[in-house]
Design an enzyme around this catalytic site. Structure first.
Site, PDB file in Angstrom:
ATOM      1  N   GLY A   1       0.662  -1.191  -0.060  1.00  0.00           N
ATOM      2  CA  GLY A   1      -0.054  -0.137   0.058  1.00  0.00           C
ATOM      3  C   GLY A   1       1.000   1.186  -0.102  1.00  0.00           C
ATOM      4  N   CYS A   2       0.378   2.350   0.545  1.00  0.00           N
ATOM      5  CA  CYS A   2       1.113   3.531   0.721  1.00  0.00           C
ATOM      6  C   CYS A   2       2.476   3.305   1.465  1.00  0.00           C
ATOM      7  CB  CYS A   2       0.492   4.414   1.576  1.00  0.00           C
ATOM      8  SG  CYS A   2       1.391   6.090   1.907  1.00  0.00           S
ATOM      9  N   PHE A   3       3.492   3.731   0.416  1.00  0.00           N
ATOM     10  CA  PHE A   3       5.002   3.258   1.068  1.00  0.00           C
ATOM     11  C   PHE A   3       5.298   4.046   2.286  1.00  0.00           C
ATOM     12  CE2 PHE A   3       6.379   5.914  -3.056  1.00  0.00           C
ATOM     13  CZ  PHE A   3       5.814   7.170  -2.712  1.00  0.00           C
ATOM     14  N   TRP A   4       4.727   5.467   2.365  1.00  0.00           N
ATOM     15  CA  TRP A   4       4.966   5.955   3.602  1.00  0.00           C
ATOM     16  C   TRP A   4       4.891   5.076   4.875  1.00  0.00           C
ATOM     17  CZ3 TRP A   4       1.166  10.674   2.929  1.00  0.00           C
ATOM     18  CH2 TRP A   4       1.757  11.649   1.897  1.00  0.00           C
ATOM     19  N   CYS A   5       3.765   4.371   4.971  1.00  0.00           N
ATOM     20  CA  CYS A   5       3.393   3.374   6.051  1.00  0.00           C
ATOM     21  C   CYS A   5       4.434   2.291   5.969  1.00  0.00           C
ATOM     22  CB  CYS A   5       2.054   2.873   6.201  1.00  0.00           C
ATOM     23  SG  CYS A   5       0.915   4.207   6.356  1.00  0.00           S
TER      24      CYS A   5
END
Length: 176
Positions: free
Chosen positions: A10-14
């Site tokens: 999913g979101c690479f930030w997480c």
């Protein structure tokens, strides 16, 4: 000696922070992989037309932090039963996937996936893909270490995503 591991969750930030805190992990870089154009931008990837997934590329020392441990962390960051994206991030660029860099990683990842699927932890089958590693493209600088550079935005986005609630429920279950 170092190796690379590449995970889409999913979101690479997480996906950076969970890996970015252990001895033996030298670097965690946000980027894109799996698509059909070179050097895609965030806007191109987000559009879902390039075939890329948001990924993290991890440089690690396998003698200090084995690949098996990376997989344990990876599984505990995602919903492995969702092939339409992850949490609030929907669409093809947010699907979970393991990009393997060699046959040893493939064998370990396949075994890990089979064990998780057979564990009964989830009511649906584990659908996370295991794919060959293909070119990795580093994301724009403002995406790197986002959880550190934009801590409040990161915390808010993560809280609103539903990720932590799901993970808490999925991983607090006692193994049989």
């Amino acid at each position: 000696m170092t190796e690379k591991a590449t995970f889409a969750g999913g979101c690479f930030w997480c996906m950076v922070k969970p890996f970015d805190q252990f001895d033996g992990i030298e670097q965690v870089v946000s980027g894109y992989s799996g698509g059909h154009i070179e050097n895609p931008t965030y806007e191109q990837v987000k559009s879902g037309t390039t075939g890329h997934l948001e990924v993290v590329e991890i440089t690690f020392q396998p003698d200090v932090f084995p690949y098996e441990q990376l997989l344990d962390i990876f599984w505990q960051q995602i919903d492995p039963t969702d092939d339409e994206g992850q949490f609030q991030d929907r669409g093809p660029s947010y699907r979970a996937s393991i990009f393997v860099h060699n046959e040893r990683q493939r064998a370990i990842a396949e075994k890990s996936k089979q064990e998780l699927d057979a564990s009964g932890r989830f009511d649906k089958p584990v659908v996370t893909e295991i794919r060959d590693a293909v070119p990795f493209y580093k994301a724009e600088d403002y995406h790197q270490d986002f959880y550190r550079k934009n801590a409040e935005h990161y915390k808010k986005d993560r809280a609103e995503s539903g990720r932590d609630v799901f993970l808490s429920n999925a991983w607090e279950k006692v193994d049989a």
